[in-house]
Design an enzyme around this catalytic site. Structure first.
Site, PDB file in Angstrom:
ATOM      1  N   TYR A 152      -1.400  -0.723  10.304  1.00  0.00           N
ATOM      2  CA  TYR A 152      -1.583  -1.096   8.892  1.00  0.00           C
ATOM      3  C   TYR A 152      -0.359  -0.665   8.081  1.00  0.00           C
ATOM      4  O   TYR A 152       0.184  -1.443   7.283  1.00  0.00           O
ATOM      5  CB  TYR A 152      -2.853  -0.427   8.354  1.00  0.00           C
ATOM      6  CG  TYR A 152      -3.153  -0.696   6.894  1.00  0.00           C
ATOM      7  CD1 TYR A 152      -3.793  -1.875   6.499  1.00  0.00           C
ATOM      8  CD2 TYR A 152      -2.824   0.231   5.905  1.00  0.00           C
ATOM      9  CE1 TYR A 152      -4.079  -2.111   5.153  1.00  0.00           C
ATOM     10  CE2 TYR A 152      -3.108   0.005   4.568  1.00  0.00           C
ATOM     11  CZ  TYR A 152      -3.746  -1.165   4.202  1.00  0.00           C
ATOM     12  OH  TYR A 152      -4.026  -1.402   2.861  1.00  0.00           O
ATOM     13  N   SER A 166       0.869  -1.186   0.000  1.00  0.00           N
ATOM     14  CA  SER A 166       0.000   0.000   0.000  1.00  0.00           C
ATOM     15  C   SER A 166       0.896   1.224   0.000  1.00  0.00           C
ATOM     16  O   SER A 166       2.014   1.187   0.532  1.00  0.00           O
ATOM     17  CB  SER A 166      -0.862   0.022   1.262  1.00  0.00           C
ATOM     18  OG  SER A 166      -1.362   1.330   1.501  1.00  0.00           O
TER      19      SER A 166
HETATM   20  P1  NAP Z   1     -11.654  -5.770   0.238  1.00  0.00           P
HETATM   21  O1  NAP Z   1     -12.498  -5.306  -0.894  1.00  0.00           O
HETATM   22  O2  NAP Z   1     -12.021  -5.390   1.634  1.00  0.00           O
HETATM   23  O3  NAP Z   1     -11.553  -7.376   0.142  1.00  0.00           O
HETATM   24  C1  NAP Z   1     -10.785  -8.066   1.071  1.00  0.00           C
HETATM   25  C2  NAP Z   1     -10.613  -9.497   0.626  1.00  0.00           C
HETATM   26  O4  NAP Z   1      -9.716 -10.146   1.547  1.00  0.00           O
HETATM   27  C3  NAP Z   1     -11.904 -10.289   0.655  1.00  0.00           C
HETATM   28  O5  NAP Z   1     -11.854 -11.234  -0.396  1.00  0.00           O
HETATM   29  C4  NAP Z   1     -11.861 -11.002   2.011  1.00  0.00           C
HETATM   30  O6  NAP Z   1     -12.587 -12.222   2.044  1.00  0.00           O
HETATM   31  C5  NAP Z   1     -10.362 -11.299   2.096  1.00  0.00           C
HETATM   32  N1  NAP Z   1      -9.856 -11.524   3.442  1.00  0.00           N
HETATM   33  C6  NAP Z   1      -9.808 -10.659   4.488  1.00  0.00           C
HETATM   34  N2  NAP Z   1      -9.232 -11.240   5.548  1.00  0.00           N
HETATM   35  C7  NAP Z   1      -8.898 -12.503   5.167  1.00  0.00           C
HETATM   36  C8  NAP Z   1      -8.293 -13.605   5.807  1.00  0.00           C
HETATM   37  N3  NAP Z   1      -7.900 -13.530   7.088  1.00  0.00           N
HETATM   38  N4  NAP Z   1      -8.116 -14.758   5.123  1.00  0.00           N
HETATM   39  C9  NAP Z   1      -8.514 -14.846   3.821  1.00  0.00           C
HETATM   40  N5  NAP Z   1      -9.100 -13.840   3.164  1.00  0.00           N
HETATM   41  C10 NAP Z   1      -9.298 -12.676   3.826  1.00  0.00           C
HETATM   42  O7  NAP Z   1     -10.134  -5.319   0.080  1.00  0.00           O
HETATM   43  P2  NAP Z   1      -9.349  -4.619  -1.141  1.00  0.00           P
HETATM   44  O8  NAP Z   1      -9.542  -3.160  -1.035  1.00  0.00           O
HETATM   45  O9  NAP Z   1      -9.638  -5.325  -2.425  1.00  0.00           O
HETATM   46  O10 NAP Z   1      -7.839  -4.901  -0.678  1.00  0.00           O
HETATM   47  C11 NAP Z   1      -7.051  -5.952  -1.199  1.00  0.00           C
HETATM   48  C12 NAP Z   1      -5.612  -5.721  -0.791  1.00  0.00           C
HETATM   49  O11 NAP Z   1      -5.167  -4.467  -1.303  1.00  0.00           O
HETATM   50  C13 NAP Z   1      -5.396  -5.649   0.722  1.00  0.00           C
HETATM   51  O12 NAP Z   1      -4.171  -6.260   1.056  1.00  0.00           O
HETATM   52  C14 NAP Z   1      -5.315  -4.149   0.985  1.00  0.00           C
HETATM   53  O13 NAP Z   1      -4.586  -3.852   2.150  1.00  0.00           O
HETATM   54  C15 NAP Z   1      -4.615  -3.686  -0.267  1.00  0.00           C
HETATM   55  N6  NAP Z   1      -4.828  -2.267  -0.559  1.00  0.00           N
HETATM   56  C16 NAP Z   1      -6.070  -1.757  -0.776  1.00  0.00           C
HETATM   57  C17 NAP Z   1      -6.213  -0.404  -1.045  1.00  0.00           C
HETATM   58  C18 NAP Z   1      -7.540   0.229  -1.284  1.00  0.00           C
HETATM   59  O14 NAP Z   1      -7.603   1.479  -1.370  1.00  0.00           O
HETATM   60  N7  NAP Z   1      -8.636  -0.524  -1.410  1.00  0.00           N
HETATM   61  C19 NAP Z   1      -5.087   0.420  -1.102  1.00  0.00           C
HETATM   62  C20 NAP Z   1      -3.826  -0.127  -0.875  1.00  0.00           C
HETATM   63  C21 NAP Z   1      -3.716  -1.486  -0.619  1.00  0.00           C
HETATM   64  P3  NAP Z   1     -14.174 -12.265   2.446  1.00  0.00           P
HETATM   65  O15 NAP Z   1     -14.920 -11.672   1.277  1.00  0.00           O
HETATM   66  O16 NAP Z   1     -14.478 -13.707   2.635  1.00  0.00           O
HETATM   67  O17 NAP Z   1     -14.329 -11.421   3.680  1.00  0.00           O
END
Ligand code: NAP
Length: 243
Positions: free
Chosen positions: A151, A138
């Site tokens: 985080y 991130s």
């Molecule tokens: P999201 O929409 O909240 O989706 C999270 C995903 O992770 C879901 O599929 C969830 O499964 C799964 N998950 C959470 N905890 C888990 C665990 N303990 N074991 C297995 N699966 C788990 O998140 P996102 O925004 O797509 O983020 C994806 C990645 O990108 C993360 O690492 C996040 O930190 C990073 N990121 C995101 C952003 C942003 O702005 N969105 C920015 C920088 C980095 P369920 O559906 O079953 O709950």
């Protein structure tokens, strides 16, 4: 057929990456923690366009569940060529308000989970002397975010882990890189109010927030042979934001 495991692929960035990676010819394992219906929908989308996908429930913060995830990968695919460590959670709040369990849950999910999955993937990849691991960091891991100290620490850890593991696994023909997203429109940011989202958009030189597909395209590039001399790198996907 090459096999890929994408953690946290039921929604958001992981789901978008699963579709692109399947489109690139990989058999894809869609990991999720609890949202089975959403994971199955992602798998169905992939099989509808002629791709191969399975769903794999498992909490990546638990060593026992990670073992079970990889047992299923071995049973279904016989090996693994690509791991995308994408599953993650966020916590927004002051450090002094965080409980021990808040801190532990974040570190176990956002840092240890990627380490555990990489360890199991490395065993399978070293056997074949090929593979690619892509970690999702991130921009907060690069510059730090107020009210997201733990985080940010986890994501900075992911960047260090990526660089070190790339050196360790390079001689075995395995590349390790990370993608560092800016602000992406997923459920993770659903708690941000309209004003904050407007400010973040204005701070972004490309004047928009990212979409999951923007990050998925960078993941697909790092998974492809187009990047076969790239390892140990951090690829920012953030519209140019420098906050
Ligand atoms: P999201 O929409 O909240 O989706 C999270 C995903 O992770 C879901 O599929 C969830 O499964 C799964 N998950 C959470 N905890 C888990 C665990 N303990 N074991 C297995 N699966 C788990 O998140 P996102 O925004 O797509 O983020 C994806 C990645 O990108 C993360 O690492 C996040 O930190 C990073 N990121 C995101 C952003 C942003 O702005 N969105 C920015 C920088 C980095 P369920 O559906 O079953 O709950």
């Amino acid at each position: 057929m090459k096999a890929a495991l994408i953690t946290g692929a039921s929604r958001g960035i992981g789901a978008a990456a699963a579709e692109l990676i399947a489109g690139a010819g990989y058999a894809v394992a869609i990991n999720y923690r609890e949202n089975e219906t959403a994971a199955k929908e992602v798998a169905e989308k992939i099989t509808d366009f002629g791709g191969t996908a399975i769903t794999v429930r498992g909490d990546i913060s638990s060593p026992e569940e990670v073992s079970r995830i990889f047992e299923k990968i071995k049973d279904e695919f016989g090996g693994l060529e690509l791991l995308v460590n994408n599953a993650g959670i966020s916590y927004i709040g002051l450090l002094q308000d965080m409980t021990d369990s808040d801190i532990e849950r974040l570190i176990k999910t956002d840092l240890m989970g990627a380490i555990l999955c990489s360890r199991e993937a490395a065993k399978l990849m070293i056997a074949k002397k090929r593979g690619s691991i892509i970690n999702i960091a991130s921009m907060w891991g690069e510059v730090g975010a107020s009210c997201e100290a733990v985080y940010s620490a986890c994501k900075a850890g992911i960047i260090g882990f990526t660089k070190a593991l790339a050196k360790e696994l390079g001689p075995s023909g395995i590349r390790v890189n990370c993608v560092s997203p800016g602000v992406i429109r997923t459920d993770m940011n659903s708690g941000l109010n309209r004003e904050t989202l407007r400010e973040l958009t204005e701070d972004t030189p490309l004047l928009r927030l990212g979409e999951p597909e923007d990050v998925a395209k960078a993941i697909a590039f790092l998974a492809s042979d187009e990047s076969d001399f790239i390892t140990g790198q951090v690829l920012p996907v953030n519209g140019g934001i420098t906050v």
